[in-house]
Scaffold this active site. Structure first.
Site, PDB file in Angstrom:
ATOM      1  CB  CYS A   4      -5.319  -8.665   2.515  1.00 40.81           C
ATOM      2  SG  CYS A   4      -3.721  -9.294   1.826  1.00 40.81           S
ATOM      3  CB  CYS A  17      -4.288 -11.071   5.126  1.00 37.97           C
ATOM      4  SG  CYS A  17      -3.323  -9.528   4.994  1.00 37.97           S
TER       5      CYS A  17
END
Length: 178
Positions: free
Chosen positions: A134, A131
């Site tokens: 993130c 991700c």
């Protein structure tokens, strides 16, 4: 030592992984809590039963009860967040980014350990789960807290090696009919 057993299970064709596993854990300059929290969170995120079985006891022995739970919490919350935020980022409609997430993430604000440690573990799990949003978010929090790039990279190296070991051992088990 479970780490030695895990290394001995790595097949010869993946000798680099065996060497890297010993290096990223055995020669890490991270403080014990950061190191073993990263190892535990990544072992969970790797989804490899063998890796988790072998690394968890040593992680538990090297972590306080609070840090042990927090590392597991980092793996759990990032399992959710990495899917949610990666999906929002990958959708071509940018309006999804304006919608309220509506997901509970209280542990990020109150992890019961040093915030920097929890952020480092979250970053490492986010590397495994791929991700980018993130990764950027946790890296920025770490850098603002004074964590250097070498520490961030150390956590990513641990994540990459643990993930690779898990993939290798699990695929070999499947090929062996286990």
């Amino acid at each position: 030592m479970a780490l030695d057993e895990l290394k001995s299970a790595i097949p010869d064709f993946a000798k680099d992984l065996k060497l890297n596993l010993g290096s990223v854990i055995g020669n890490s300059e991270l403080p014990q809590q950061q190191l073993w929290g990263t190892v535990l969170a990544c072992a969970i995120a790797s989804r490899s039963p063998k890796v988790l079985r072998e690394l968890e006891p040593e992680a538990k022995a090297n972590l306080s009860a609070e840090a042990y739970t927090a590392a597991k919490s980092a793996a759990a919350i990032m399992a959710m967040n990495n899917v949610f935020y990666r999906t929002r980022h990958l959708l071509s409609d940018p309006e999804y980014g304006n919608l309220r997430a509506g997901l509970r993430m209280n542990v990020i604000g109150k992890p019961d350990v040093e915030k920097v440690d929890f952020e480092l573990w979250s970053l490492a799990v986010s590397a495994i789960n791929g991700c980018g949003q993130c990764l950027d978010s946790h890296e920025q929090v770490l850098r603002k807290a004074g964590v250097d790039r070498e520490t961030v990279q150390e956590a990513v190296k641990i994540a990459s090696v643990i993930q690779a070991v898990g993939v290798t051992l699990d695929s070999e088990a499947v090929l062996a009919g286990q």
